[in-house]
Design a protein around this motif. Structure first.
Motif, PDB file in Angstrom:
ATOM      1  N   ASP A   1       0.859  -1.174   0.000  1.00 33.94           N
ATOM      2  CA  ASP A   1       0.000   0.000   0.000  1.00 33.94           C
ATOM      3  C   ASP A   1       0.903   1.234   0.000  1.00 33.94           C
ATOM      4  OD1 ASP A   1      -1.700   2.140   0.570  1.00 33.94           O
ATOM      5  OD2 ASP A   1      -2.983   0.956   1.880  1.00 33.94           O
ATOM      6  N   GLU A   2       0.773   2.085  -1.016  1.00 32.98           N
ATOM      7  CA  GLU A   2       1.676   3.231  -1.126  1.00 32.98           C
ATOM      8  C   GLU A   2       1.533   4.207   0.029  1.00 32.98           C
ATOM      9  OE1 GLU A   2       0.547   6.148  -4.248  1.00 32.98           O
ATOM     10  OE2 GLU A   2      -0.955   4.645  -4.808  1.00 32.98           O
ATOM     11  N   LYS A   3       0.431   4.148   0.777  1.00 33.35           N
ATOM     12  CA  LYS A   3       0.259   5.031   1.927  1.00 33.35           C
ATOM     13  C   LYS A   3       0.913   4.458   3.190  1.00 33.35           C
ATOM     14  CE  LYS A   3      -4.128   6.955   0.279  1.00 33.35           C
ATOM     15  NZ  LYS A   3      -5.579   7.140   0.575  1.00 33.35           N
ATOM     16  N   LEU A   4       1.183   3.157   3.193  1.00 32.31           N
ATOM     17  CA  LEU A   4       1.721   2.508   4.384  1.00 32.31           C
ATOM     18  C   LEU A   4       3.167   2.040   4.224  1.00 32.31           C
ATOM     19  CD1 LEU A   4      -1.333   0.222   5.294  1.00 32.31           C
ATOM     20  CD2 LEU A   4      -0.752   2.432   6.314  1.00 32.31           C
ATOM     21  N   ALA A   5       3.616   1.863   2.998  1.00 32.94           N
ATOM     22  CA  ALA A   5       4.910   1.218   2.756  1.00 32.94           C
ATOM     23  C   ALA A   5       6.075   1.991   3.365  1.00 32.94           C
ATOM     24  CB  ALA A   5       5.126   1.034   1.255  1.00 32.94           C
ATOM     25  N   LEU A   6       6.120   3.312   3.152  1.00 31.81           N
ATOM     26  CA  LEU A   6       7.234   4.089   3.687  1.00 31.81           C
ATOM     27  C   LEU A   6       7.221   4.070   5.214  1.00 31.81           C
ATOM     28  CD1 LEU A   6       9.669   5.845   3.125  1.00 31.81           C
ATOM     29  CD2 LEU A   6       8.161   7.836   3.011  1.00 31.81           C
ATOM     30  N   GLY A   7       6.037   4.154   5.806  1.00 27.03           N
ATOM     31  CA  GLY A   7       5.939   4.070   7.263  1.00 27.03           C
ATOM     32  C   GLY A   7       6.432   2.736   7.788  1.00 27.03           C
ATOM     33  N   ALA A   8       6.141   1.661   7.046  1.00 30.22           N
ATOM     34  CA  ALA A   8       6.599   0.335   7.454  1.00 30.22           C
ATOM     35  C   ALA A   8       8.121   0.245   7.415  1.00 30.22           C
ATOM     36  CB  ALA A   8       5.987  -0.729   6.545  1.00 30.22           C
ATOM     37  N   VAL A   9       8.729   0.841   6.404  1.00 32.04           N
ATOM     38  CA  VAL A   9      10.194   0.855   6.310  1.00 32.04           C
ATOM     39  C   VAL A   9      10.793   1.700   7.430  1.00 32.04           C
ATOM     40  CG1 VAL A   9      12.155   1.518   4.858  1.00 32.04           C
ATOM     41  CG2 VAL A   9      10.145   0.460   3.817  1.00 32.04           C
ATOM     42  N   ILE A  10      10.141   2.809   7.766  1.00 29.19           N
ATOM     43  CA  ILE A  10      10.617   3.671   8.848  1.00 29.19           C
ATOM     44  C   ILE A  10      10.596   2.933  10.182  1.00 29.19           C
ATOM     45  CG2 ILE A  10      10.008   5.704  10.223  1.00 29.19           C
ATOM     46  CD1 ILE A  10       9.141   7.057   7.607  1.00 29.19           C
ATOM     47  N   VAL A  11       9.528   2.183  10.446  1.00 30.46           N
ATOM     48  CA  VAL A  11       9.439   1.418  11.693  1.00 30.46           C
ATOM     49  C   VAL A  11      10.590   0.425  11.785  1.00 30.46           C
ATOM     50  CG1 VAL A  11       8.066  -0.312  12.931  1.00 30.46           C
ATOM     51  CG2 VAL A  11       6.950   1.697  11.937  1.00 30.46           C
ATOM     52  N   MET A  12      10.892  -0.235  10.681  1.00 28.66           N
ATOM     53  CA  MET A  12      12.003  -1.177  10.666  1.00 28.66           C
ATOM     54  C   MET A  12      13.327  -0.459  10.936  1.00 28.66           C
ATOM     55  SD  MET A  12      14.634  -2.464   8.621  1.00 28.66           S
ATOM     56  CE  MET A  12      15.563  -3.975   8.635  1.00 28.66           C
ATOM     57  N   GLY A  13      13.512   0.732  10.349  1.00 30.41           N
ATOM     58  CA  GLY A  13      14.732   1.498  10.564  1.00 30.41           C
ATOM     59  C   GLY A  13      14.897   1.936  12.009  1.00 30.41           C
ATOM     60  N   ILE A  14      13.802   2.325  12.640  1.00 25.26           N
ATOM     61  CA  ILE A  14      13.844   2.708  14.060  1.00 25.26           C
ATOM     62  C   ILE A  14      14.257   1.514  14.908  1.00 25.26           C
ATOM     63  CG2 ILE A  14      12.429   3.455  16.010  1.00 25.26           C
ATOM     64  CD1 ILE A  14      10.752   5.081  14.000  1.00 25.26           C
ATOM     65  N   TRP A  15      13.620   0.385  14.669  1.00 27.44           N
ATOM     66  CA  TRP A  15      13.930  -0.828  15.431  1.00 27.44           C
ATOM     67  C   TRP A  15      15.389  -1.231  15.254  1.00 27.44           C
ATOM     68  CZ3 TRP A  15      15.429  -5.646  13.494  1.00 27.44           C
ATOM     69  CH2 TRP A  15      15.426  -6.690  14.423  1.00 27.44           C
ATOM     70  N   LYS A  16      15.924  -1.079  14.050  1.00 30.20           N
ATOM     71  CA  LYS A  16      17.299  -1.494  13.769  1.00 30.20           C
ATOM     72  C   LYS A  16      18.317  -0.613  14.484  1.00 30.20           C
ATOM     73  CE  LYS A  16      20.236  -3.928  11.080  1.00 30.20           C
ATOM     74  NZ  LYS A  16      21.548  -3.453  11.572  1.00 30.20           N
ATOM     75  N   GLY A  17      18.056   0.692  14.587  1.00 34.77           N
ATOM     76  CA  GLY A  17      19.054   1.597  15.121  1.00 34.77           C
ATOM     77  C   GLY A  17      18.904   1.972  16.574  1.00 34.77           C
ATOM     78  N   ILE A  18      17.822   1.563  17.205  1.00 38.34           N
ATOM     79  CA  ILE A  18      17.539   2.023  18.562  1.00 38.34           C
ATOM     80  C   ILE A  18      18.592   1.546  19.566  1.00 38.34           C
ATOM     81  CG2 ILE A  18      16.063   0.079  19.251  1.00 38.34           C
ATOM     82  CD1 ILE A  18      14.203   2.157  20.526  1.00 38.34           C
ATOM     83  N   GLY A  19      19.167   0.374  19.346  1.00 42.98           N
ATOM     84  CA  GLY A  19      20.166  -0.145  20.272  1.00 42.98           C
ATOM     85  C   GLY A  19      21.443   0.683  20.263  1.00 42.98           C
ATOM     86  N   TYR A  20      21.838   1.148  19.089  1.00 43.10           N
ATOM     87  CA  TYR A  20      23.043   1.987  18.969  1.00 43.10           C
ATOM     88  C   TYR A  20      22.837   3.322  19.668  1.00 43.10           C
ATOM     89  CZ  TYR A  20      26.623   4.874  16.728  1.00 43.10           C
ATOM     90  OH  TYR A  20      27.665   5.731  16.475  1.00 43.10           O
ATOM     91  N   TYR A  21      21.681   3.938  19.438  1.00 40.41           N
ATOM     92  CA  TYR A  21      21.378   5.214  20.090  1.00 40.41           C
ATOM     93  C   TYR A  21      21.324   5.042  21.602  1.00 40.41           C
ATOM     94  CZ  TYR A  21      20.094   7.425  15.629  1.00 40.41           C
ATOM     95  OH  TYR A  21      20.116   7.958  14.373  1.00 40.41           O
TER      96      TYR A  21
END
Length: 294
Positions: free
Chosen positions: A152-172
């Protein structure tokens, strides 16, 4: 004599630092200069011809490129902001000695950061599966209908953003923990004696003392987020309807799929300028806050 002696004394030091500078020139500076040169050419692996600023003129009028710029900016803003906020909250929680299993939780939260981005993208690709994905299973348990997260073009970018947050939160979280541990304990003790509560201590001691760390995290996080590519390429390939394509993804498509190396190099120069600006800001203001008058 003194000048000659000083150079002779430093010669050994120059020998030790020479490998780094040789590596930097050969694998960083030289490729950058070659890329800048290619951006003024029409290069397709078979032939090369000089075209001047034609690639840059084409880039300015390329609507797909500006869509990728918009998507990248959205990704950068939301990913960096929420990762910083959640990383700080986790650091504050895990700093407490009263919390059981602190070291274990630190390791678990940090683990995604050191795991391959491609591997994690495949895991999240399965989690976002519209039929058997764990996320839709959980949302249906909560009474929410299943979603086409990556289709869904309205949800896809948000889904990628959630994954990016989860991936980097440990480093921060790790960087914030280091910053919190460097705050002198006597500041909190003095504040409590004066009657300050936890919120006042956080506002007037913790946040000001974390200013250098916060600025460093923000600048490096922005630079890293501008280079987002792997999860986009694995999870969505820039779709649907180019809703998740990013600058680096467009560079990859132009240079290594369409073989428009010159045009891809021009887009890479654009990204280089953005990263260069944030790098200069880091060098200029990276030590701010270290001269706080306590």
């Amino acid at each position: 004599m003194r000048r000659t002696k000083r150079i002779g004394d430093d010669r050994c030091g120059y020998v030790f630092i020479a490998p780094y500078y040789i590596f930097f020139v050969m694998f960083v500076l030289f490729p950058i200069l070659v890329n800048i040169g290619l951006s003024f050419t029409d290069f397709n692996l078979k032939s090369i011809s000089f075209v001047g600023v034609e690639n840059y003129v084409t880039m300015i009028s390329d609507s797909l490129f500006w869509i990728s710029v918009k998507n990248t900016l959205i990704y950068v803003v939301f990913t960096v902001f929420f990762t910083m906020v959640l990383g700080l909250l986790l650091a504050l929680a895990l700093r407490s000695a009263a919390l059981w299993g602190t070291k274990f939780f630190r390791g678990i939260i940090y683990m995604p950061y050191v795991t391959s981005m491609v591997a994690m993208s495949m895991v999240w690709l399965w989690m976002y599966d519209p039929t058997h994905g764990v996320i839709n299973v959980l949302t249906e348990m909560l009474g929410i209908s299943a979603q086409q997260w990556l289709y869904d073009e309205k949800l896809a970018l948000g889904a990628v953003i959630v994954m990016g947050i989860w991936k980097g939160i440990g480093y921060y979280m790790t960087l914030f923990l280091a910053g919190l541990n460097n705050i002198p304990a006597y500041l909190y003790e003095a504040a409590k004696i004066d009657g300050a509560n936890a919120i006042q201590c956080f506002k007037h001691i913790t946040l000001p003392m974390l200013k250098p760390v916060t600025f460093f995290i923000m600048i490096t996080g922005v630079i890293s987020a501008f280079n987002v590519f792997e999860q986009v390429n694995v999870m969505t390939s820039g779709g649907p309807m180019n809703s998740t394509t990013t600058i680096v993804h467009q560079i990859y498509i132009r240079a290594f799929t369409e073989y428009k190396m010159g045009y891809g190099a021009a887009e890479a120069v654009f990204l280089l300028l953005i990263v260069f600006v944030f790098t200069i800001l880091n060098f200029k203001y990276g030590n701010q806050g270290q001269d706080l008058d306590i």
